[in-house]
Enzyme design. Sequence first.
Site, short mmCIF file in Angstrom:
data_model
loop_
_atom_site.label_atom_id
_atom_site.label_comp_id
_atom_site.label_asym_id
_atom_site.label_seq_id
_atom_site.Cartn_x
_atom_site.Cartn_y
_atom_site.Cartn_z
N THR A 187 0.84 -1.19 0.00
CA THR A 187 0.00 0.00 0.00
C THR A 187 0.88 1.24 0.00
O THR A 187 1.89 1.30 0.69
CB THR A 187 -0.95 0.04 1.22
OG1 THR A 187 -1.63 1.30 1.21
CG2 THR A 187 -0.25 -0.16 2.55
N GLU A 332 -4.84 -3.26 4.29
CA GLU A 332 -4.53 -3.89 5.58
C GLU A 332 -5.67 -4.77 6.11
O GLU A 332 -5.51 -5.42 7.13
CB GLU A 332 -4.23 -2.80 6.62
CG GLU A 332 -2.90 -2.07 6.42
CD GLU A 332 -3.00 -0.88 5.47
OE1 GLU A 332 -3.96 -0.81 4.69
OE2 GLU A 332 -2.10 -0.02 5.52
N LYS A 439 -6.68 10.31 -2.94
CA LYS A 439 -7.17 9.10 -3.62
C LYS A 439 -7.89 9.49 -4.90
O LYS A 439 -8.97 10.08 -4.86
CB LYS A 439 -8.06 8.28 -2.70
CG LYS A 439 -8.07 6.84 -3.15
CD LYS A 439 -8.41 5.89 -2.05
CE LYS A 439 -7.88 4.50 -2.38
NZ LYS A 439 -8.53 3.47 -1.61
N TRP A 444 -3.92 5.62 -4.92
CA TRP A 444 -3.26 6.65 -4.11
C TRP A 444 -2.27 7.51 -4.88
O TRP A 444 -1.53 7.01 -5.71
CB TRP A 444 -2.48 6.01 -2.96
CG TRP A 444 -3.31 5.37 -1.93
CD1 TRP A 444 -3.33 4.04 -1.62
CD2 TRP A 444 -4.24 5.98 -1.02
NE1 TRP A 444 -4.21 3.81 -0.60
CE2 TRP A 444 -4.78 4.98 -0.21
CE3 TRP A 444 -4.65 7.31 -0.83
CZ2 TRP A 444 -5.72 5.25 0.79
CZ3 TRP A 444 -5.59 7.57 0.16
CH2 TRP A 444 -6.11 6.55 0.95
P1 AMP Z 1 -6.42 1.04 0.04
O1 AMP Z 1 -5.50 0.50 1.06
O2 AMP Z 1 -5.71 1.59 -1.16
O3 AMP Z 1 -7.48 0.09 -0.34
O4 AMP Z 1 -7.14 2.32 0.65
C1 AMP Z 1 -7.89 2.25 1.84
C2 AMP Z 1 -8.42 3.62 2.15
O5 AMP Z 1 -9.34 4.02 1.14
C3 AMP Z 1 -9.18 3.72 3.43
O6 AMP Z 1 -8.33 3.86 4.56
C4 AMP Z 1 -10.03 4.98 3.18
O7 AMP Z 1 -9.26 6.15 3.37
C5 AMP Z 1 -10.35 4.84 1.71
N1 AMP Z 1 -11.65 4.17 1.51
C6 AMP Z 1 -11.88 2.87 1.21
N2 AMP Z 1 -13.19 2.63 1.08
C7 AMP Z 1 -13.83 3.81 1.31
C8 AMP Z 1 -15.20 4.21 1.34
N3 AMP Z 1 -16.20 3.38 1.07
N4 AMP Z 1 -15.47 5.51 1.65
C9 AMP Z 1 -14.47 6.38 1.91
N5 AMP Z 1 -13.17 6.06 1.89
C10 AMP Z 1 -12.84 4.79 1.59
#
Ligand code: AMP
Length: 540
Positions: A187, A332, A439, A444
């Site tokens: 990540t 995670e 995002k 990211w």
């Molecule tokens: P990743 O590890 O790239 O999957 O990113 C995870 C992060 O994406 C989370 O900690 C949130 O900040 C954001 N995220 C994931 N799902 C949502 C959602 N349904 N609404 C808002 N933010 C989200």
Amino acid sequence: MQLIGQMMNRPLLVSAILEHGSHQFGAQQVVSRETHGPLHTYTFRQLAQRSKQLANALRSLGLKPQSVIGSIAWNNYRHLEAYYAVSGLGMVMHTCNPRLHPDQLSYIINHAEDEVILFDSTFAPLVKVIAKLCPHVKHWICMSDQAHTPVIEGPVVQCYEDLIASHSSELTWPDLDENTGAALCYTSGTTGNPKGVLYSNRAIVLSALSACLPNILNISSQETVLPVVPMFHINAWCLPYACLMSGAKLVLPGPKLDGASLYELMESEKVTLSAGVPTIWMGLIQHLEQNNLRFTTMRRTGVGGSAMPKALIAKFSEVYQVDVRHGWGMTETTAVATISNINSEEQTWPEALRHELVAKQGKSVFGIELKIVDEEGNTLPRDAEAQGELMVRGQWIVDNYHKAETTALVNGWFPTGDIASISADGVMQIRDRTKDVIKSGGEWISSIELENAAAAHPQVAMAAVIGVKHPKWDERPLLLIVRKQEDFSNKQEILDFLSERVAKWWVPDDIVFVAGLPVGGTGKVQKAELRIQYGSVFSE
Ligand code: AMP
């Protein structure tokens, strides 16, 4: 005397999912869109046979349990074979995000110590660049037939089909400890270098089982599932496992993720359930609207990765009769950790209220616990008002990052970097983020890396990057610059400078020249203040 349960202690293994799928639902189909040629269709039985051929081939290359095998690939059938072959042997399937800049990509390949890279032919130009930076990779294997295996200057490229052709489809999967690492995903969602999350067999099996539950995604042998969420990002929400567990037909979209291509695939394969990020669903709905189309079979969609806008939820459910399951999760958390869903009483609510509820991130799935804490770590009330950092724990939540010296946990809980509230009946709502990252379209962008890149320009005295709300991409970067010479006004020069240093889609959408940046007591730029001032410039 303590009475210990007297049940068998059989390990939870990825290989058992494949065996179950091929024995119980052997004739069920996997349909895959390829980079070249027509749709590829075969059965779970054939998937198992070819996974075993690949497993035998990997052994013949001298790879051992614990070896790490990287992939740079779309969602397609050979990638699926690798998912099962690699983890089944007790090796680690390291799915790499091809959208990373080559420097980051080579960093994660080297950090994970990948011995093999399996790649789609589309990524041949990328492989040419990173091969030089990854001298420890012993085998570069193009997941293609001979006709489409490219010759790349530098690495010796082997052809996947040639490699597996001479190998038997007979194999007994090793009996592994269920805690053996099965898959690895990095990540970039935090500061510094990307961090690896090493999923155990146990975590994957439990998370996939959970995804099948009616309240989560309701996956059964009556469904045809199209995971648009990439197999290189949190195991495509474990859908490639959940489908084999439950006997659902699996449709893999390959490289074509635009609205028209997804719609065509959904209709031709009679897809009933899909999962993706909001940006992709926006493109799909636009295509339907512009061409006055309807879904004939689609009835449910999982969405997450960033917040699903209420207007889009309304369109899906009211106009297209598609039930939206809005989930929250992180690299995670192995896959979905919370999901919003409507119970029978809520079904009777007025439309607007229902959509508001679904726009929240929902209740934690069984196995996952949530709490919110203040800056001192005190637990805050579950009253839907109090906001604090979201902490999570459970059987498929990360404990340590790969090769990290210290635990990722605080008092046994994983701090997510998200700011949330939780209601008395457990509905979680993401309110903000403490992580200084952006995002965009579900992927990211590191604001810190962008700032460092900008700071290297001779005219830049100070640089700050913030994520600004964007109608299509959810967020896009805006760069604020304090100049060395006030008469310098060439934004394009700085954008060109950045294009040479970061991935193209990271380049900020705009630059604002400012006289100064707000700095707090600890010398840090106060981004919250900048977000208030500039946070809506792309949606005005
Ligand atoms: P990743 O590890 O790239 O999957 O990113 C995870 C992060 O994406 C989370 O900690 C949130 O900040 C954001 N995220 C994931 N799902 C949502 C959602 N349904 N609404 C808002 N933010 C989200």
